[in-house]
Scaffold this motif. Structure first.
Motif, PDB file in Angstrom:
ATOM      1  N   ARG A 122       0.807  -1.221   0.000  1.00 45.78           N
ATOM      2  CA  ARG A 122       0.000   0.000   0.000  1.00 45.78           C
ATOM      3  C   ARG A 122       0.842   1.274   0.000  1.00 45.78           C
ATOM      4  O   ARG A 122       0.315   2.363  -0.076  1.00 45.78           O
TER       5      ARG A 122
ATOM      6  N   SER B 280      -9.388   1.930 -11.330  1.00 45.56           N
ATOM      7  CA  SER B 280      -7.999   1.945 -10.887  1.00 45.56           C
ATOM      8  C   SER B 280      -7.894   1.851  -9.376  1.00 45.56           C
ATOM      9  O   SER B 280      -8.738   2.374  -8.649  1.00 45.56           O
ATOM     10  N   SER B 281      -6.816   1.228  -8.936  1.00 44.25           N
ATOM     11  CA  SER B 281      -6.408   1.319  -7.542  1.00 44.25           C
ATOM     12  C   SER B 281      -6.085   2.791  -7.278  1.00 44.25           C
ATOM     13  O   SER B 281      -5.575   3.480  -8.153  1.00 44.25           O
TER      14      SER B 281
ATOM     15  N   SER C  66      -3.676   3.860  -5.605  1.00 46.50           N
ATOM     16  CA  SER C  66      -2.226   4.055  -5.535  1.00 46.50           C
ATOM     17  C   SER C  66      -1.767   4.907  -6.709  1.00 46.50           C
ATOM     18  O   SER C  66      -2.183   4.686  -7.852  1.00 46.50           O
TER      19      SER C  66
ATOM     20  N   CYS D   3      -0.795   3.383  -9.956  1.00 45.44           N
ATOM     21  CA  CYS D   3      -1.894   2.919 -10.815  1.00 45.44           C
ATOM     22  C   CYS D   3      -2.697   4.093 -11.375  1.00 45.44           C
ATOM     23  O   CYS D   3      -2.980   4.145 -12.568  1.00 45.44           O
TER      24      CYS D   3
ATOM     25  N   GLU E  31     -10.929   1.417  -3.889  1.00 52.58           N
ATOM     26  CA  GLU E  31     -10.015   0.921  -2.860  1.00 52.58           C
ATOM     27  C   GLU E  31      -9.907  -0.597  -2.832  1.00 52.58           C
ATOM     28  O   GLU E  31      -8.938  -1.136  -2.312  1.00 52.58           O
TER      29      GLU E  31
ATOM     30  N   LEU F 209      -9.136  -2.343  -5.152  1.00 58.87           N
ATOM     31  CA  LEU F 209      -8.077  -2.706  -6.092  1.00 58.87           C
ATOM     32  C   LEU F 209      -6.672  -2.487  -5.541  1.00 58.87           C
ATOM     33  O   LEU F 209      -5.691  -2.698  -6.245  1.00 58.87           O
ATOM     34  N   TYR F 210      -6.568  -2.071  -4.280  1.00 60.94           N
ATOM     35  CA  TYR F 210      -5.254  -1.943  -3.657  1.00 60.94           C
ATOM     36  C   TYR F 210      -4.546  -3.290  -3.603  1.00 60.94           C
ATOM     37  O   TYR F 210      -5.185  -4.348  -3.552  1.00 60.94           O
ATOM     38  N   GLU F 211      -3.222  -3.239  -3.541  1.00 56.51           N
ATOM     39  CA  GLU F 211      -2.391  -4.431  -3.333  1.00 56.51           C
ATOM     40  C   GLU F 211      -2.582  -4.902  -1.887  1.00 56.51           C
ATOM     41  O   GLU F 211      -3.214  -4.215  -1.073  1.00 56.51           O
TER      42      GLU F 211
ATOM     43  N   THR G 159      -4.236  -1.923 -11.932  1.00 56.91           N
ATOM     44  CA  THR G 159      -4.083  -2.403 -10.560  1.00 56.91           C
ATOM     45  C   THR G 159      -2.692  -3.001 -10.347  1.00 56.91           C
ATOM     46  O   THR G 159      -1.743  -2.655 -11.041  1.00 56.91           O
ATOM     47  N   HIS G 160      -2.585  -3.901  -9.408  1.00 55.32           N
ATOM     48  CA  HIS G 160      -1.313  -4.465  -8.957  1.00 55.32           C
ATOM     49  C   HIS G 160      -1.196  -5.935  -9.343  1.00 55.32           C
ATOM     50  O   HIS G 160      -2.205  -6.608  -9.588  1.00 55.32           O
TER      51      HIS G 160
ATOM     52  N   VAL H  18      -3.365  -8.384  -7.258  1.00 52.77           N
ATOM     53  CA  VAL H  18      -4.792  -8.307  -7.607  1.00 52.77           C
ATOM     54  C   VAL H  18      -5.047  -9.057  -8.912  1.00 52.77           C
ATOM     55  O   VAL H  18      -6.009  -9.825  -9.025  1.00 52.77           O
TER      56      VAL H  18
END
Length: 173
Positions: A21, A50-51, A53, A56, A71, A73-75, A138-139, A142
């Motif tokens: 994060r 999109s995340s 972050s 991203c 949110e 989509l966060y790692e 995203t990450h 994910v």
């Protein structure tokens, strides 16, 4: 329905950094990587998610004037380990976590199963939108979970699937 899963471009990294994060600045290669991603995507994308972050959302804004930040989509949240390097955290604690990261969490972080539930909630929601072409920035974690949810990889082997920075993976549902 086609969903284009896009891993963020290369961030500026310190070797061994734990950055689930943690918001990191982008590497100098962003422009080149962004152009490559955009060349792969069809022009008729109906929505971009999109995340939040920076690594991203910056790419998402280069794809769409109005990306939707989500949110879910966060790692993975590494809790107290965020922003540290693997060689500076308690080795015994990290080994215990790695033995069962699906069910164990880093201190003040989340388990992989908790992450999977939030990612699945997002996935179920976008699949119900009726849109035909969606992009999701995203990450790597994910994307691997989404591939597992769709039965394209086994969740227990998800880390074997390499997802490169700026890689685009298309899922047709």
């Amino acid at each position: 329905m086609e969903i284009y899963l896009i891993r963020h471009t290369r961030p500026q990294l310190t070797k061994g950094l734990i950055y689930g994060r943690t918001d990191l600045p982008l590497a100098e290669s962003f422009e080149e990587e962004m152009i490559n991603v955009r060349s792969i995507l069809p022009e008729d994308i109906e929505a971009v998610y999109s995340s939040p972050s920076q690594r991203c959302s910056h790419l998402a804004h280069a794809i769409s004037a109005k990306p939707l930040l989500d949110e879910r989509l966060y790692e993975l949240h590494f809790g107290e380990w965020e922003g540290k390097t693997w060689d500076t955290i308690d080795r015994m604690a990290s080994e215990i976590w790695m033995e069962d990261y699906m069910n164990r969490r880093p201190p003040a972080g989340e388990t992989m199963l908790e992450m999977k539930e939030r990612v699945k909630s997002f996935w179920d929601e976008i699949k119900a939108t009726g849109k035909q072409r969606i992009a999701v920035v995203t990450h790597g974690g994910v994307i691997r979970l989404l591939l597992a949810i769709e039965g394209q990889i086994a969740i227990e082997n998800m880390w074997e699937r390499v997802i490169s920075f700026g890689e685009v993976v298309c899922i047709s549902t």
